[in-house]
Motif scaffolding. Structure first.
Motif, PDB file in Angstrom:
ATOM      1  N   ASN A 204      49.632  26.780  -0.230  1.00 50.44           N
ATOM      2  CA  ASN A 204      49.066  25.781   0.678  1.00 50.44           C
ATOM      3  C   ASN A 204      48.773  24.512  -0.117  1.00 50.44           C
ATOM      4  O   ASN A 204      47.804  24.447  -0.862  1.00 50.44           O
ATOM      5  N   PRO A 417      41.523  26.256   5.914  1.00 53.31           N
ATOM      6  CA  PRO A 417      42.900  25.877   6.253  1.00 53.31           C
ATOM      7  C   PRO A 417      42.972  25.326   7.671  1.00 53.31           C
ATOM      8  O   PRO A 417      42.163  25.686   8.540  1.00 53.31           O
ATOM      9  N   TYR A 453      48.827  34.421  -2.455  1.00 54.74           N
ATOM     10  CA  TYR A 453      48.493  33.168  -1.764  1.00 54.74           C
ATOM     11  C   TYR A 453      47.841  32.220  -2.756  1.00 54.74           C
ATOM     12  O   TYR A 453      46.941  32.608  -3.503  1.00 54.74           O
ATOM     13  N   THR A 455      46.288  28.146  -3.286  1.00 55.14           N
ATOM     14  CA  THR A 455      45.883  26.846  -2.755  1.00 55.14           C
ATOM     15  C   THR A 455      45.957  25.809  -3.870  1.00 55.14           C
ATOM     16  O   THR A 455      45.487  26.058  -4.974  1.00 55.14           O
ATOM     17  N   GLY A 458      42.160  23.449  -4.215  1.00 58.79           N
ATOM     18  CA  GLY A 458      41.163  24.098  -3.391  1.00 58.79           C
ATOM     19  C   GLY A 458      39.767  23.898  -3.961  1.00 58.79           C
ATOM     20  O   GLY A 458      39.538  23.009  -4.796  1.00 58.79           O
TER      21      GLY A 458
END
Length: 580
Positions: A204, A417, A453, A455, A458
């Motif tokens: 992300n 998110p 996962y 980020t 973040g």
């Protein structure tokens, strides 16, 4: 010991080193011929070989085999563009795609087009190390120029093949059985164009300062005049001769006011809390001679960029509470603001902060104090209580009418998110990060309950010091190390150990108390809560953060493996280097 030099004449006398055989001849007696690898540089499903009785069999492949990976990313701003470059440059056998909802690359620089939008760090430091730019037109370049730079990076390195524009990610779900992420994507605005992309790693990189929000003010929708947000600025907005209300005192408001002040009949800027206004620097615009000098002497330009980086790396001293650097900065900026507001001393008393410089990320404000003291501008040091059809009323019962209301009220900076991310046991990251005390990430990248996962930028990132572009590069280099380990060791899943995450967060919150970031100020570092906690920032300097990225602590993660034996990737004793 000195190396032994081999001359060309003697080199010919040396027999070439033996090459490992490429194929195994099953017709040859095993006792007479050593085992030979069946070579393939990549494998699709690297499962262990076991007999029916459960006994272990060594895989007949060399050490160094790569598992084919599919990586899906969200965002084509600086982080997504850089991720595409790094994977293209440093990895093999990786299918990479990044989806972006916008019609062009650039992220926040594509979306934010309000008058005066500009970089808050020196432009020559706001560039990737592999694509320096010598012809920036200003010390703090306008947003359009940065957006064009991002386009140029994509064009120069052929990255458009990895980027899918006008593709909005709607959600992502973890499939524990298959160890895959299923990412739901919509192409354009057509619901019938929705599809699911399946990947091994989900990144992300959609950023934080791109999900703008209107203020939660009663009656906002009733206003019959022009109501706009700085992050959704209409290209055809005409402010000439208008009565304007400007709500906010963040970077957007500080940059907008000097641009609109000469146009409007009047402007009332609504300020709820004090803030620091950074002194203007000499030479805001770069002359053609300066630009040509940097173009003609790239070594000189590189040295200048290095000096900027060195300066940024030394600024943590200013953030340390009680330090001499912080005291000097506090005094210098106070004097600057007092001098700039000599004609309106009552403004200084209300605008000047008591918290340390840096508690909120300072914004260079060329022309802001000058605009604030103009006859057609008035500062209203009060919050807005409600809005009606023709104007607004403050919580001190002061009502005024306006033609235009400009909301410079920032973004949703909760780190949640923008779409559901469903991890282990159907846990939604939006809910897990719904409370500040639960918004935790390991080195700003990993959180528990969400395997495979990552980020980018973040919670806990070095977002308050220097160029964020440099930090993005360092973070991506760490991610590349992780992807390489994942690919070569045939790891099925990785997830940060929750105990490690909790202990790290405990240390960070205590370390942050040594900084002015925890002073009593409202900032996006704390999701707008003046009392904290600080969730956005790494508690040390940039060099501190970069040093932690150099040697990953692999032991802080929990792993599962595709192979039934985690050492199966060792193979049969050969290395890929020998047989390729």
């Amino acid at each position: 010991m000195t190396p032994i030099a081999i001359h060309d004449t003697s080199r010919k006398e040396l027999s070439p080193p033996p090459k490992a055989p490429l194929k195994y001849d099953y017709n040859v007696i095993v006792d007479e011929v050593p085992g030979k690898p069946d070579v393939c540089p990549t494998v699709d499903e690297p499962f262990s070989q076991r007999k029916e009785d459960g006994s272990y069999t060594v895989l007949n492949q060399p050490l160094g085999m790569r598992r084919k990976l599919r990586v899906v990313c969200v965002g084509a701003g600086a982080s997504g563009i850089n991720m595409a470059y790094k994977i293209q440059s440093h990895m093999k056998d990786v299918e990479f795609v990044t989806y972006d909802k916008n019609s062009d690359v650039g992220g926040t620089w594509f979306e934010n087009r309000y008058p005066g939008v500009a970089c808050d760090t020196n432009s020559h430091g706001y560039a990737f190390t592999y694509h320096l730019k010598a012809d920036w037109t200003a010390i703090f370049s306008p947003g359009a120029e940065i957006e064009e730079y991002m386009r140029d990076v994509v064009k120069t390195y052929g990255l458009s093949k990895y980027i899918k524009l006008n593709h909005q990610v709607l959600g992502a779900t973890w499939d524990a059985e298959k160890a895959k992420w299923h990412v739901k994507v919509r192409k354009g605005d057509d619901p019938n164009s929705e599809f699911v992309d399946t990947c091994d790693i989900f990144i992300n990189a959609s950023g934080l300062l791109n999900h703008w929000k209107m203020p939660d003010i009663p009656g906002l929708s009733k206003f019959r005049g022009k109501l706009i947000h700085t992050a959704a600025w209409p290209e055809d907005l005409d402010l000439k001769g208008k009565k304007v209300a400007l709500i906010g005192i963040g970077s957007s408001a500080i940059q907008v006011l000097p641009q609109i002040q000469p146009l409007v009949e009047s402007c009332s800027i609504y300020i709820r809390s004090p803030t620091w206004i950074a002194p203007s620097r000499e030479g805001e615009l770069l002359s053609s001679e300066q630009i040509k000098r940097y173009q003609d002497y790239p070594e000189e330009h590189l040295e200048y960029c290095r000096d900027l980086e060195s300066l940024a790396n030394k600024r943590f001293g200013y953030i340390t509470r009680g330090s001499e650097d912080q005291k000097k900065l506090y005094e210098a900026w106070s004097n600057h603001m007092q001098k700039g507001l000599e004609s309106r001393p009552e403004y200084y008393d209300k605008l000047h902060p008591t918290f340390g410089v840096g508690c909120r990320r300072p914004t260079p404000g060329p022309g802001f104090l000058e605009a604030l003291t103009q006859p057609n501008v008035e500062a209203v040091f009060s919050g807005v209580d409600y809005i009606d059809e023709t104007g607004l009323t403050t919580n001190q019962r002061d009502r005024r009418e306006f033609d235009v209301i400009i909301c410079a009220t920032g973004f949703d900076v909760s780190f949640k998110p923008r779409f559901p991310v469903i991890g282990i046991d159907s846990i939604n990251l939006q809910e897990q990060w719904s409370k500040p005390e639960n918004t935790k990430a390991y080195l700003s990248m990993f959180t528990n309950n969400f395997p495979n996962y990552i980020t980018v930028l973040g919670p806990g990132s070095p977002s308050a010091q220097g160029s964020i572009i440099v930090s993005i590069e360092r973070i991506s280099d760490y991610i590349i190390k992780f992807l390489n380990k994942f690919q070569h060791e045939t790891i099925k899943t990785f997830e940060i150990n929750k105990r490690c995450l909790d202990e790290l967060n405990e240390h960070m919150q205590e370390q942050l108390k040594l900084t002015v970031w925890t002073d009593n100020c409202s900032s996006w570092f704390k999701n707008g809560n003046s009392q904290g906690p600080v969730i956005a920032l790494h508690p040390g300097g940039r060099l501190h953060f970069f040093a932690l990225l150099m040697d990953p602590r692999w032991e802080d993660f929990n792993y599962t493996y595709w192979n039934k034996n985690r050492y199966a990737y060792w193979g049969n004793g050969y290395t890929l280097r020998e047989v390729e």
